[in-house]
Design an enzyme around this catalytic site. Structure first.
Site, PDB file in Angstrom:
ATOM      1  N   TYR A 144      42.236  41.479  38.189  1.00  0.00           N
ATOM      2  CA  TYR A 144      41.290  41.258  37.096  1.00  0.00           C
ATOM      3  C   TYR A 144      41.675  39.954  36.411  1.00  0.00           C
ATOM      4  O   TYR A 144      42.852  39.742  36.097  1.00  0.00           O
ATOM      5  CB  TYR A 144      41.377  42.426  36.114  1.00  0.00           C
ATOM      6  CG  TYR A 144      40.512  42.290  34.874  1.00  0.00           C
ATOM      7  CD1 TYR A 144      39.131  42.465  34.930  1.00  0.00           C
ATOM      8  CD2 TYR A 144      41.090  42.010  33.632  1.00  0.00           C
ATOM      9  CE1 TYR A 144      38.339  42.354  33.797  1.00  0.00           C
ATOM     10  CE2 TYR A 144      40.306  41.900  32.489  1.00  0.00           C
ATOM     11  CZ  TYR A 144      38.939  42.074  32.581  1.00  0.00           C
ATOM     12  OH  TYR A 144      38.164  41.969  31.456  1.00  0.00           O
ATOM     13  N   ASP A 239      47.241  33.701  37.968  1.00  0.00           N
ATOM     14  CA  ASP A 239      46.870  34.321  36.697  1.00  0.00           C
ATOM     15  C   ASP A 239      48.108  35.069  36.199  1.00  0.00           C
ATOM     16  O   ASP A 239      48.410  36.174  36.660  1.00  0.00           O
ATOM     17  CB  ASP A 239      45.690  35.268  36.913  1.00  0.00           C
ATOM     18  CG  ASP A 239      45.283  35.970  35.620  1.00  0.00           C
ATOM     19  OD1 ASP A 239      46.107  36.020  34.684  1.00  0.00           O
ATOM     20  OD2 ASP A 239      44.156  36.488  35.561  1.00  0.00           O
ATOM     21  N   LYS A 267      48.006  36.213  25.990  1.00  0.00           N
ATOM     22  CA  LYS A 267      48.421  36.481  24.607  1.00  0.00           C
ATOM     23  C   LYS A 267      49.918  36.402  24.334  1.00  0.00           C
ATOM     24  O   LYS A 267      50.338  36.254  23.188  1.00  0.00           O
ATOM     25  CB  LYS A 267      47.875  37.835  24.187  1.00  0.00           C
ATOM     26  CG  LYS A 267      48.039  38.914  25.260  1.00  0.00           C
ATOM     27  CD  LYS A 267      46.861  39.889  25.299  1.00  0.00           C
ATOM     28  CE  LYS A 267      46.852  40.696  26.576  1.00  0.00           C
ATOM     29  NZ  LYS A 267      45.618  40.657  27.308  1.00  0.00           N
TER      30      LYS A 267
HETATM   31  N1  HOZ Z   1      41.727  45.373  30.146  1.00  0.00           N
HETATM   32  C1  HOZ Z   1      42.842  45.061  29.329  1.00  0.00           C
HETATM   33  C2  HOZ Z   1      44.139  45.164  30.014  1.00  0.00           C
HETATM   34  N2  HOZ Z   1      44.153  44.872  31.380  1.00  0.00           N
HETATM   35  C3  HOZ Z   1      42.870  45.930  28.123  1.00  0.00           C
HETATM   36  C4  HOZ Z   1      42.283  45.285  26.992  1.00  0.00           C
HETATM   37  C5  HOZ Z   1      42.358  46.098  25.680  1.00  0.00           C
HETATM   38  O1  HOZ Z   1      41.825  47.181  25.606  1.00  0.00           O
HETATM   39  O2  HOZ Z   1      42.914  45.573  24.764  1.00  0.00           O
END
Ligand code: HOZ
Length: 419
Positions: A144, A239, A267
């Site tokens: 992802y 990534d 982040k």
């Molecule tokens: N899809 C995000 C982690 N792979 C989660 C995002 C979230 O809910 O903060």
């Protein structure tokens, strides 16, 4: 455990926010039940509106490598509050942060700060296309890279969690620019390049997959991608939104010794505040505006709060390399004795308990997991005060704030899971 206040908030939230949440996995759809609404975090613990306390193994999906509210991040934020929260103009700390990133990731000779992992991946992809003059991307099933239109093909994370094969709203023509292949399958990549090598701009890969649960790269997989990209003059993009400053200070590329052409970071470079970065070779990055024709911009890019927080955390991590040994050791302890019928994958301080006995090497094997059993385990842990990601297809993260006692408590609860 009482979740009644959270349940009331979820009901209220549903009236005004789709599913009551601002990111789908948080809604607990695949595991059922009510997501606790969090009021506070401290160290490795989170507290919800009903007064429940949890040992947190999500850590804001990875970046809280020092736990919640580490003192050096709070001090940096206090300092910034005194001078301003957004300028939309250059500041010296942005250079400091870009240099700190480049020092840890030498492949990122030039860095551009953006606001989210999605933005970093999207921008890196555009740069790869603009630089090579080609349109196609290779990605891997179950990986992802944020909610970028053309990368939502057979994607992991929330799409895997909710069983959404490919997102609605993505024009077919965009999806057609992506070739999705099985993770860890070098032969499939070679074949794709034999067939369409002249049209492929880049390979985008999570060097350790985290969004189908934690899946390590097979031996020689990353090296093989590197060699293929070099041969066909396509760009290799790592990534490292999850793995950067996490599986090692220098990320997966440092840990495995493979140098990509470009990297996306998330982040963690903001100490958990909203920021991200992409970068790579100078000859590639100088094609980005204003020095080149590839456009990418943003008012909050390099915003002073996230930059100051990130800088404080990265400086701390650089001067405390023992953090990495400590969190890896604790994660080893956590993963040493899984419940019966479970396969554990771990790389450094990232881990996933898969509810299947077969080795998990790609998305197809990850999907053999018994997700109902996972949901039972998830709630068993939650009601025992342990907060795991509410999806079989996400990774868990250890922080330096987790003590041996926290880990022992977690192991004990997992062991007692009714088989
Ligand atoms: N899809 C995000 C982690 N792979 C989660 C995002 C979230 O809910 O903060």
């Amino acid at each position: 455990m009482d979740f009644s206040k959270s349940a009331a908030l979820l009901e209220r939230a549903r009236q005004v926010i789709p599913g009551g949440v601002n990111s789908p996995v948080r809604a607990f759809r695949s595991v059922g039940g009510t997501p606790p609404f969090i009021v506070r975090g401290e160290g490795c613990r989170m507290y919800d509106v009903d007064g429940n306390e949890f040992i947190d193994y999500v850590g804001s999906w990875g970046p809280l490598i020092l736990g919640h509210r580490p003192p050096m991040v709070l001090d940096a934020l206090r300092e910034i509050l005194e001078v301003g929260t957004s300028f939309g103009a250059p500041t010296e700390r942005e250079i400091d942060l870009a240099e700190a990133i480049r020092d840890a990731f030498p492949s990122m000779e030039m860095v551009r700060l953006v606001n989210s992992g999605t933005e970093a991946a999207m921008s890196a992809l555009r740069v790869a296309r603009g630089f090579t003059g080609r349109n196609l991307t290779i990605k891997f099933e179950g990986c992802y890279h944020g909610h970028v239109d053309s990368l939502l093909v057979k994607a992991g994370s929330g799409l895997a969690t909710l069983g959404i094969a490919d997102s609605a709203g993505v024009p077919e023509a965009f999806a057609a620019t992506t070739i999705s292949l099985p993770y860890n399958n070098l032969a499939a990549v070679e074949q794709a390049f034999v067939e369409r090598g002249g049209d492929i701009a880049c390979i985008m890969v999570e060097p350790v997959a985290g969004n189908m649960g934690c899946v390590p790269p097979a031996p020689k997989f990353l090296e093989g991608l590197r060699a293929i990209c070099t041969k066909y003059r396509a760009l290799l993009i790592f990534d490292e939104v999850m793995t950067g400053f996490r599986v090692a200070f220098g990320g997966a590329q440092g840990r495995f010794g493979v140098k990509p052409d470009m990297t996306a970071l998330g982040k963690i470079v903001g100490g958990g505040l909203p920021i991200a970065a992409y970068g790579g070779k100078r000859e590639v990055m100088t094609h980005v505006a204003p020095t080149g024709p590839i456009y990418q911009a943003g008012t909050l890019s390099g915003n002073p709060m996230a930059v100051a927080a990130g800088l404080a955390m990265l400086r701390y991590l650089k001067s405390h390399p023992e953090v990495y040994e400590q969190i890896e050791l604790r994660t080893q302890e956590l993963c040493a004795t899984p419940p019966a019928g479970v396969t554990v994958n771990r790389v450094g301080s990232m881990f996933t308990f898969f509810f299947t006995e077969q080795p998990i090497t790609d998305y197809d094997s990850a999907r053999t997991s018994n997700t109902q059993r996972f949901a039972q385990f998830f709630h068993w842990m939650l009601t025992g005060g342990i907060y795991l990601a509410p999806s079989q297809f996400e990774a868990g993260f250890m922080s330096a704030a987790h003590t041996p006692e926290d880990v022992a408590k977690t192991v004990e609860r997992a062991k007692a899971f009714p088989g």
